[in-house]
Design a protein around this motif. Sequence first.
Motif, short mmCIF file in Angstrom:
data_model
loop_
_atom_site.label_atom_id
_atom_site.label_comp_id
_atom_site.label_asym_id
_atom_site.label_seq_id
_atom_site.Cartn_x
_atom_site.Cartn_y
_atom_site.Cartn_z
N GLN A 13 -9.41 -4.21 -18.05
CA GLN A 13 -10.02 -2.91 -18.33
C GLN A 13 -10.43 -2.22 -17.03
O GLN A 13 -10.29 -1.01 -16.88
CB GLN A 13 -11.24 -3.11 -19.22
N ASP A 14 -10.91 -2.98 -16.06
CA ASP A 14 -11.38 -2.40 -14.80
C ASP A 14 -10.23 -2.04 -13.84
O ASP A 14 -10.40 -1.19 -12.97
CB ASP A 14 -12.33 -3.37 -14.08
N GLY A 21 -1.48 3.39 -11.33
CA GLY A 21 -1.25 4.21 -10.13
C GLY A 21 -0.18 3.60 -9.26
O GLY A 21 0.72 4.31 -8.76
N CYS A 22 -0.23 2.30 -9.07
CA CYS A 22 0.81 1.63 -8.26
C CYS A 22 2.19 1.87 -8.87
O CYS A 22 3.16 2.09 -8.13
CB CYS A 22 0.51 0.13 -8.16
N ARG A 23 2.28 1.83 -10.19
CA ARG A 23 3.58 2.08 -10.84
C ARG A 23 4.12 3.46 -10.47
O ARG A 23 5.32 3.66 -10.36
CB ARG A 23 3.46 1.96 -12.37
N ARG A 24 3.22 4.42 -10.30
CA ARG A 24 3.62 5.79 -9.91
C ARG A 24 3.70 5.93 -8.38
O ARG A 24 3.89 7.03 -7.87
CB ARG A 24 2.61 6.81 -10.44
N HIS A 25 3.52 4.81 -7.66
CA HIS A 25 3.49 4.81 -6.19
C HIS A 25 2.34 5.66 -5.65
O HIS A 25 2.51 6.41 -4.69
CB HIS A 25 4.85 5.20 -5.60
N GLU A 26 1.20 5.50 -6.30
CA GLU A 26 -0.03 6.14 -5.86
C GLU A 26 -1.07 5.04 -5.65
O GLU A 26 -1.28 4.20 -6.54
CB GLU A 26 -0.56 7.13 -6.90
N LEU A 27 -1.72 5.07 -4.49
CA LEU A 27 -2.76 4.08 -4.20
C LEU A 27 -4.10 4.68 -4.61
O LEU A 27 -4.60 5.59 -3.96
CB LEU A 27 -2.74 3.73 -2.72
N LEU A 28 -4.66 4.18 -5.71
CA LEU A 28 -5.91 4.74 -6.24
C LEU A 28 -7.09 3.87 -5.86
O LEU A 28 -7.02 2.65 -5.93
CB LEU A 28 -5.83 4.83 -7.77
N ILE A 29 -8.15 4.53 -5.45
CA ILE A 29 -9.41 3.83 -5.21
C ILE A 29 -10.50 4.58 -5.96
O ILE A 29 -10.36 5.76 -6.28
CB ILE A 29 -9.75 3.70 -3.71
N VAL A 37 -19.64 7.15 -2.42
CA VAL A 37 -19.07 6.03 -1.68
C VAL A 37 -17.77 5.56 -2.35
O VAL A 37 -17.70 5.44 -3.57
CB VAL A 37 -20.10 4.88 -1.59
N PHE A 38 -16.73 5.31 -1.51
CA PHE A 38 -15.50 4.72 -2.02
C PHE A 38 -15.70 3.23 -2.20
O PHE A 38 -16.48 2.61 -1.48
CB PHE A 38 -14.35 4.94 -1.03
N ARG A 39 -14.96 2.65 -3.14
CA ARG A 39 -15.01 1.20 -3.29
C ARG A 39 -13.64 0.64 -3.68
O ARG A 39 -12.84 1.29 -4.32
CB ARG A 39 -16.08 0.77 -4.29
N PHE A 40 -13.42 -0.58 -3.26
CA PHE A 40 -12.26 -1.36 -3.64
C PHE A 40 -12.67 -2.81 -3.50
O PHE A 40 -13.32 -3.16 -2.51
CB PHE A 40 -11.06 -1.08 -2.72
N TYR A 41 -12.43 -3.62 -4.42
CA TYR A 41 -11.58 -3.64 -5.58
C TYR A 41 -12.20 -2.84 -6.74
O TYR A 41 -13.42 -2.61 -6.72
CB TYR A 41 -11.35 -5.10 -6.03
N PRO A 42 -11.39 -2.50 -7.74
CA PRO A 42 -11.92 -1.73 -8.87
C PRO A 42 -12.96 -2.51 -9.65
O PRO A 42 -12.78 -3.69 -9.96
CB PRO A 42 -10.68 -1.50 -9.74
N ARG A 43 -14.07 -1.84 -9.94
CA ARG A 43 -15.13 -2.46 -10.75
C ARG A 43 -16.01 -1.35 -11.33
O ARG A 43 -16.00 -0.23 -10.82
CB ARG A 43 -15.95 -3.45 -9.93
N PRO A 44 -16.75 -1.67 -12.37
CA PRO A 44 -17.45 -0.61 -13.08
C PRO A 44 -18.66 -0.05 -12.34
O PRO A 44 -19.00 1.11 -12.54
CB PRO A 44 -17.88 -1.26 -14.40
N GLU A 91 -8.11 4.57 5.67
CA GLU A 91 -8.82 5.70 6.30
C GLU A 91 -10.06 6.08 5.50
O GLU A 91 -11.02 6.61 6.05
CB GLU A 91 -7.88 6.90 6.43
N GLU A 92 -10.05 5.81 4.19
CA GLU A 92 -11.21 6.11 3.34
C GLU A 92 -12.34 5.12 3.56
O GLU A 92 -13.43 5.29 3.01
CB GLU A 92 -10.78 6.12 1.87
N GLY A 93 -12.08 4.03 4.31
CA GLY A 93 -13.14 3.10 4.66
C GLY A 93 -13.16 1.80 3.88
O GLY A 93 -13.89 0.88 4.26
N VAL A 94 -12.40 1.71 2.79
CA VAL A 94 -12.40 0.46 2.03
C VAL A 94 -11.39 -0.50 2.64
O VAL A 94 -10.45 -0.09 3.32
CB VAL A 94 -12.08 0.69 0.53
N ARG A 95 -11.62 -1.78 2.40
CA ARG A 95 -10.71 -2.81 2.91
C ARG A 95 -9.99 -3.47 1.75
O ARG A 95 -10.60 -3.78 0.72
CB ARG A 95 -11.49 -3.85 3.71
N MET A 96 -8.67 -3.67 1.94
CA MET A 96 -7.83 -4.28 0.92
C MET A 96 -7.18 -5.53 1.48
O MET A 96 -6.67 -5.51 2.59
CB MET A 96 -6.70 -3.33 0.49
#
Length: 135
Positions: A13-14, A21-29, A37-44, A91-96
């Motif tokens: 769900q999260d 987004g990846c399927r559409r070749h879009e990197l979503l955060i 604040v931006f965040r990654f990994y996805p969470r509520p 560039e958005e500051g999150v680490r993957m």
Amino acid sequence: MTEYQKPVPFPTQDTREYWEGCRRHELLIQRCRECGVFRFYPRPMCPDCNSLDSEWIKAGGKGRVYSWTVAVRQFHPAFEVPYIIAIVELEEGVRMTTNVINCKPEDLYVGMPVGVVFEDVTEEATIPKFEPIKD
Ligand SMILES: [Zn+2]
């Protein structure tokens, strides 16, 4: 085409929006609607202000190598060694945590500019990876 042998993502769900987004070749955060604040990994919940209100943003897909390691021991038959496991700071500051491809391990360095590439590994799954780009 041979069958893909590596484990594939199992969207929850999260994470469903992220993988779609990846399927559409879009990197979503995610970005918190409360504090921005931006965040990654996805969470509520926002780790900064605990808000449950967030939105999905299409990241630019560029970043820099923050750290890495090279896997040299094969512990799954589908993963050919060596391969690079890296932490990329967008560039958005999150680490993957990801893979860097199209790069020799000896050419890696902290701060190396990288850009996202998407590997469509099955009909349902696309994996984002990174490769060196010009600064
Ligand atoms: Zn917040």
